[in-house]
Design a protein around this motif. Structure first.
Motif, PDB file in Angstrom:
ATOM      1  N   ILE A  62       0.756  -1.201   0.083  1.00 13.46           N
ATOM      2  CA  ILE A  62      -0.075   0.186   0.005  1.00 13.46           C
ATOM      3  C   ILE A  62       0.903   1.250   0.151  1.00 13.46           C
ATOM      4  O   ILE A  62       0.798   2.157  -0.683  1.00 13.46           O
ATOM      5  CB  ILE A  62      -0.962  -0.178   1.211  1.00 13.46           C
ATOM      6  CG1 ILE A  62      -1.948  -1.262   1.106  1.00 13.46           C
ATOM      7  CG2 ILE A  62      -1.548   1.357   1.411  1.00 13.46           C
ATOM      8  CD1 ILE A  62      -2.830  -1.150   2.404  1.00 13.46           C
ATOM      9  N   THR A  63       1.947   1.153   0.737  1.00 15.68           N
ATOM     10  CA  THR A  63       2.891   2.492   0.886  1.00 15.68           C
ATOM     11  C   THR A  63       3.471   2.470  -0.460  1.00 15.68           C
ATOM     12  O   THR A  63       3.416   3.942  -0.796  1.00 15.68           O
ATOM     13  CB  THR A  63       3.738   2.271   1.981  1.00 15.68           C
ATOM     14  OG1 THR A  63       3.228   1.959   3.180  1.00 15.68           O
ATOM     15  CG2 THR A  63       4.672   3.380   2.249  1.00 15.68           C
ATOM     16  N   VAL A  64       3.978   1.631  -1.031  1.00 16.61           N
ATOM     17  CA  VAL A  64       4.525   1.726  -2.290  1.00 16.61           C
ATOM     18  C   VAL A  64       4.065   2.286  -3.441  1.00 16.61           C
ATOM     19  O   VAL A  64       4.217   3.101  -4.124  1.00 16.61           O
ATOM     20  CB  VAL A  64       5.375   0.456  -2.832  1.00 16.61           C
ATOM     21  CG1 VAL A  64       5.997   0.506  -4.160  1.00 16.61           C
ATOM     22  CG2 VAL A  64       6.582   0.155  -1.525  1.00 16.61           C
ATOM     23  N   VAL A  65       2.602   1.673  -3.623  1.00 13.97           N
ATOM     24  CA  VAL A  65       1.859   1.931  -4.627  1.00 13.97           C
ATOM     25  C   VAL A  65       1.236   3.653  -4.250  1.00 13.97           C
ATOM     26  O   VAL A  65       1.110   4.349  -5.075  1.00 13.97           O
ATOM     27  CB  VAL A  65       0.419   1.248  -4.524  1.00 13.97           C
ATOM     28  CG1 VAL A  65      -0.724   1.667  -5.596  1.00 13.97           C
ATOM     29  CG2 VAL A  65       0.928  -0.208  -4.878  1.00 13.97           C
ATOM     30  N   THR A  66       0.900   3.916  -3.283  1.00 12.95           N
ATOM     31  CA  THR A  66       0.448   5.357  -2.820  1.00 12.95           C
ATOM     32  C   THR A  66       1.652   6.204  -3.043  1.00 12.95           C
ATOM     33  O   THR A  66       1.623   7.473  -3.431  1.00 12.95           O
ATOM     34  CB  THR A  66       0.206   5.388  -1.131  1.00 12.95           C
ATOM     35  OG1 THR A  66      -0.788   4.422  -0.931  1.00 12.95           O
ATOM     36  CG2 THR A  66      -0.318   6.654  -0.982  1.00 12.95           C
ATOM     37  N   ALA A  71       2.953   8.293   7.586  1.00 11.59           N
ATOM     38  CA  ALA A  71       1.440   8.507   7.694  1.00 11.59           C
ATOM     39  C   ALA A  71       0.550   7.459   7.021  1.00 11.59           C
ATOM     40  O   ALA A  71      -0.586   7.356   7.391  1.00 11.59           O
ATOM     41  CB  ALA A  71       0.853   9.757   7.060  1.00 11.59           C
ATOM     42  N   VAL A  72       1.175   6.829   6.194  1.00 12.32           N
ATOM     43  CA  VAL A  72       0.567   5.870   5.328  1.00 12.32           C
ATOM     44  C   VAL A  72       0.657   4.141   6.136  1.00 12.32           C
ATOM     45  O   VAL A  72      -0.160   3.411   6.125  1.00 12.32           O
ATOM     46  CB  VAL A  72       1.063   5.484   3.778  1.00 12.32           C
ATOM     47  CG1 VAL A  72       0.193   4.374   3.233  1.00 12.32           C
ATOM     48  CG2 VAL A  72       0.457   6.942   3.116  1.00 12.32           C
ATOM     49  N   PHE A  73       2.068   3.823   6.135  1.00 11.96           N
ATOM     50  CA  PHE A  73       2.420   2.712   6.440  1.00 11.96           C
ATOM     51  C   PHE A  73       1.944   2.321   7.850  1.00 11.96           C
ATOM     52  O   PHE A  73       1.477   1.093   8.032  1.00 11.96           O
ATOM     53  CB  PHE A  73       4.147   2.554   6.508  1.00 11.96           C
ATOM     54  CG  PHE A  73       4.593   1.078   6.779  1.00 11.96           C
ATOM     55  CD1 PHE A  73       4.644   0.227   5.948  1.00 11.96           C
ATOM     56  CD2 PHE A  73       4.930   0.650   8.136  1.00 11.96           C
ATOM     57  CE1 PHE A  73       5.065  -1.216   5.924  1.00 11.96           C
ATOM     58  CE2 PHE A  73       5.360  -0.606   8.209  1.00 11.96           C
ATOM     59  CZ  PHE A  73       5.497  -1.511   7.384  1.00 11.96           C
ATOM     60  N   ILE A  74       2.050   3.172   8.991  1.00  9.91           N
ATOM     61  CA  ILE A  74       1.812   2.806  10.208  1.00  9.91           C
ATOM     62  C   ILE A  74       0.031   2.413  10.161  1.00  9.91           C
ATOM     63  O   ILE A  74      -0.161   1.491  10.968  1.00  9.91           O
ATOM     64  CB  ILE A  74       2.261   4.016  11.206  1.00  9.91           C
ATOM     65  CG1 ILE A  74       3.658   4.159  11.475  1.00  9.91           C
ATOM     66  CG2 ILE A  74       1.282   3.803  12.641  1.00  9.91           C
ATOM     67  CD1 ILE A  74       4.095   5.060  12.142  1.00  9.91           C
ATOM     68  N   PRO A  75      -0.939   3.371   9.892  1.00  8.40           N
ATOM     69  CA  PRO A  75      -2.107   2.821   9.805  1.00  8.40           C
ATOM     70  C   PRO A  75      -2.512   1.698   8.935  1.00  8.40           C
ATOM     71  O   PRO A  75      -3.437   0.906   9.260  1.00  8.40           O
ATOM     72  CB  PRO A  75      -2.883   4.188   8.947  1.00  8.40           C
ATOM     73  CG  PRO A  75      -1.842   5.333   9.232  1.00  8.40           C
ATOM     74  CD  PRO A  75      -0.551   4.718   9.243  1.00  8.40           C
TER      75      PRO A  75
END
Length: 268
Positions: A66-70, A200-204
């Protein structure tokens, strides 16, 4: 001095009541079994159970994807936004979806991806037939990335907009190409924003559970799903708290790895 204390007290009470106290309660509860007996078995079960270890790997894997795509979508978006004349308006368009309740957005995607949804209706219209779009890894990744994109765009945008234009002009005057300027100046100076966006993305994403149920159809099992099960279904709050402690430790590790190591007061 007294005036400073008056300003500090509300913030200190807020942190103690809503940050420190909940963390302490979760840590305390993790040492009790389902019968409220003190035990270390929860941590032992977590560290030795293949099921929990698989959930941990799944959580890290999907959070990474998710983090990489985002990031792949958000960095070019943020860069383009900084080049636009009406960038404040377009930035508002990007962050506008964050004003909508997460549950409402999730149900909207259920309507889009379902068998009778708009996407399948369009596919049938063009002769491609109906497909199972909902309850797949692809739909889960798409929805999760869509929801997280504004939280990646904002810190990157802020880092890019703060870069001193004179550095870019100097690079061009010295004969650097646009790619060299981006690679040697723009991207390195935007790294604090990238790191903040990753946090902000990886943790949630490590603790997602609602999207995994409604969009992934429980095909995507994460630690967030396990915590929900233990607290709401099995009533094993001790094990749920143990997994919560593990997630908190993972979050601190991510924050440490992606922390800004620049000296305070430095300038670009």
């Amino acid at each position: 001095m007294r005036q400073k204390v008056m300003f500090i007290v509300p913030y200190a009470l807020w942190i103690i009541l809503f940050v420190v106290a909940p963390l302490a309660l979760i840590f305390y509860q993790s040492f009790f079994d389902i019968n409220s007996h003190f035990t270390l078995a929860n941590y032992q079960d977590y560290l030795t159970s293949p099921t929990y270890l698989k959930m941990t790997l799944n959580s890290v894997w999907y959070a990474t994807l998710i983090t990489v795509v985002t990031l792949a979508i958000s960095y070019p978006t943020a860069y383009v936004l900084t080049q636009l004349q009406n960038r404040q308006f377009w930035l508002l368009i990007v962050i506008l979806p964050t004003w909508i309740n997460l549950l409402l957005k999730t149900y909207a995607f259920i309507g889009l991806f379902s068998r009778t949804g708009s996407i399948n209706q369009f596919l049938r219209f063009v002769g491609l037939g109906s497909h199972q779009l909902l309850f797949t890894d692809a739909s889960f990744m798409f929805v999760a990335a869509y929801i997280e994109i504004p939280f990646m765009v904002l810190p990157i945008y802020n880092a890019l907009i703060e870069i001193n234009p004179s550095l870019l002009n100097a690079s061009k005057d010295l004969g650097a190409t646009s790619w060299q300027t981006f690679r040697r100046i723009v991207f390195p100076l935007s790294m604090p924003g990238v790191k903040a966006g990753i946090q902000a993305v990886f943790i949630p994403s490590l603790s997602l559970f609602m999207i995994t149920r409604l969009i992934g159809g429980n095909r995507v099992i994460t630690l967030g799903t396990a915590i929900e099960e233990h607290f709401l279904t099995t009533q094993n709050w001790g094990m749920g708290s143990t997994i919560g402690v593990v997630l908190i430790l993972a979050m601190f590790i991510v924050m440490f790895v992606t922390g800004d190591t620049r000296e305070k007061g430095g300038r670009y």
